[in-house]
Design an enzyme around this catalytic site. Structure first.
Site, short mmCIF file in Angstrom:
data_model
loop_
_atom_site.label_atom_id
_atom_site.label_comp_id
_atom_site.label_asym_id
_atom_site.label_seq_id
_atom_site.Cartn_x
_atom_site.Cartn_y
_atom_site.Cartn_z
N PRO A 55 -27.73 -49.61 40.86
CA PRO A 55 -27.41 -48.09 40.56
C PRO A 55 -28.08 -46.85 41.79
CG PRO A 55 -29.76 -49.79 40.68
CD PRO A 55 -28.55 -50.75 40.61
N CYS A 56 -26.60 -47.01 42.44
CA CYS A 56 -27.12 -47.33 43.80
C CYS A 56 -27.25 -45.43 44.23
CB CYS A 56 -25.71 -46.76 44.62
SG CYS A 56 -24.51 -46.22 43.99
N HIS A 57 -27.86 -44.93 42.47
CA HIS A 57 -27.89 -42.90 42.54
C HIS A 57 -29.61 -43.24 43.27
CE1 HIS A 57 -29.39 -45.42 38.94
NE2 HIS A 57 -30.14 -44.00 38.80
#
Length: 125
Positions: A55-57
């Protein structure tokens, strides 16, 4: 630290950020044992091998602003993903939430200049 190992560690840390929380690039760098390498965290996330899984967001700048180069749809997409997880944003001082000043255009905060409320949503790793 070798690049492949560094990236692997970054992905391991980012996978642990809970839904509804964010971490800063510097925080992730410190957690992987390379506190002066926040910029390299960004490089690693830009080449995320498993978008939607890693989940790089959930990784933002130290002031809560969003990455202009968010590789998976830009800062407005990143903001939408965070809002869907219940993360709230705050507007810059003196700006209404819906206004857009010329000085905020092109910033890392998305079109409206909003930033993640780190006091409430930063991951306490």
């Amino acid at each position: 630290m070798e690049k492949g190992l560094f990236n692997k560690r970054v992905y391991e840390v980012v996978r642990r950020i809970p839904k509804g929380k964010v971490a800063t690039y510097g925080q992730v760098a410190a957690l992987v044992g390379a506190p002066r390498n926040a910029r390299f965290v960004g490089y690693a996330l830009h080449s995320n091998p498993e978008p939607g899984v890693i989940p790089c967001h959930r990784v933002v700048f130290r002031d809560g602003s969003l990455a202009p180069g968010f590789a998976f749809g830009g800062p407005e997409r990143q903001r939408l993903l965070l809002e869907e997880e219940g993360v709230a944003f705050i507007s810059p001082k003196g700006m209404s939430e819906l206004s857009e000043s010329s000085e905020m255009k092109g910033s890392n905060a998305g079109a409206s200049g909003l930033r993640v409320d780190l006091a409430r949503y930063q991951w306490d790793a």
